[in-house]
Scaffold this active site. Structure first.
Site, short mmCIF file in Angstrom:
data_model
loop_
_atom_site.label_atom_id
_atom_site.label_comp_id
_atom_site.label_asym_id
_atom_site.label_seq_id
_atom_site.Cartn_x
_atom_site.Cartn_y
_atom_site.Cartn_z
N THR A 1 133.78 37.56 8.60
CA THR A 1 132.50 37.08 8.08
C THR A 1 131.42 37.38 9.11
OG1 THR A 1 132.89 34.86 8.95
CG2 THR A 1 133.52 35.25 6.68
N GLY A 2 131.40 38.62 9.63
CA GLY A 2 130.32 39.07 10.50
C GLY A 2 129.03 38.75 9.79
N THR A 3 128.19 37.91 10.36
CA THR A 3 127.37 37.06 9.53
C THR A 3 126.15 36.54 10.24
OG1 THR A 3 127.52 35.05 8.22
CG2 THR A 3 128.63 35.03 10.27
N THR A 4 125.35 35.79 9.53
CA THR A 4 124.30 34.97 10.14
C THR A 4 124.36 33.59 9.50
OG1 THR A 4 122.89 36.94 10.32
CG2 THR A 4 121.85 34.81 10.73
N ASP B 1 123.93 33.96 5.12
CA ASP B 1 123.95 35.13 4.26
C ASP B 1 125.25 35.11 3.46
OD1 ASP B 1 125.63 35.82 6.55
OD2 ASP B 1 125.65 37.83 5.70
#
Length: 257
Positions: free
Chosen positions: A56-59, A74
């Site tokens: 879940t490379g994410t913000t 996101d």
């Protein structure tokens, strides 16, 4: 005719020789855990996203306000550079008025969230009242610290309780816990530290926190390749949870490009 012999790897189900031959053609992600017998398999012919861990490379983001918290994230989940899911819900309910935002390995963070929700549910039954946000944060902290060598999980725990009101706790990789008035995390957060530091003001209203969170997430999604999709927001107060989705066409715009 006699049955064909079965191949047996300790701890794994027995398979026929024909199926074993198929295994040797699979990429490593399809045969993880089968042991050294399949370590020679080549993966040169398979695309990167078949060999990468789901992430879940994410913000993710959470902000305290008087009377509750606003959380947001996101919705992009990736395997390497391949987008595995563009509408993921990273705002995970842990209890009625407690949520967590997940970043890191999708499998790890889902497992931790499920385990904490299970423990917190029993804790709430024993108390016969709603649990504290800090209790949920400490459960995350204990698990992330205990399994710090095996897990890749960065968690933001946020919610409301009758003792301290709205609270935001950050549990980064390694198992620390700290309460903050607002918190950001994930790969996209590195692009927006300047924005959130300059834009955050103590005493913001619920609506201001929603705008602040949406703008920060939109800026991160614009720059970070691992963040994207839609923005999911939720405001948690004593009265309950008010959720909102901002679709791609409605995202705040900050450039003409």
């Amino acid at each position: 005719s006699p049955r064909p012999p079965l191949l047996h790897v300790p701890g794994k189900p027995r398979v026929g020789l024909k199926m074993a031959a198929v295994f040797t053609e699979l990429p490593p992600v399809g045969i993880r855990g089968l042991g050294p017998a399949f370590a020679h398999c080549s993966s040169d012919l398979y695309p990167e996203w078949l060999r990468q861990e789901v992430s879940t490379g994410t913000t993710i983001m959470a902000v305290e306000f008087d009377g509750g918290v606003v959380i947001g994230a996101d919705s992009r989940t990736t395997t390497g550079s391949y987008i595995a899911n563009r509408v993921t819900d990273k705002l995970t309910p842990i209890h009625d008025l407690i949520f967590c935002c997940r970043s890191g390995s999708a499998a790890d963070t889902q497992a931790i969230a499920d385990a904490v929700a299970y423990q917190l549910g029993f804790h709430s039954i024993e108390l016969d009242e709603l649990p504290l946000v800090q209790t949920a944060g400490n459960l995350f902290k204990d698990m992330c610290y205990k399994y710090r060598e095996e897990l890749m999980a960065g968690i933001i725990v946020a919610g409301w309780d009758k003792r301290k009101g709205g609270q935001v706790y950050t549990v980064p990789m390694g198992g620390m816990i700290v309460r903050q008035p607002f918190s950001i995390g994930g790969s996209g957060s590195t692009y927006i530290y300047g924005y959130v530091d300059s834009s955050y003001k103590p005493g913001m209203t619920k609506e201001q926190c929603l705008d602040f969170t949406a703008n920060a997430l939109a800026l991160a999604m614009d720059r970070d390749g691992s963040s994207g999709g839609v923005i999911r927001l939720a405001a948690v107060t004593e009265k309950g949870v008010d959720r909102k989705v901002i679709s791609g066409r409605q995202l705040p715009k900050f450039s003409s490009a």
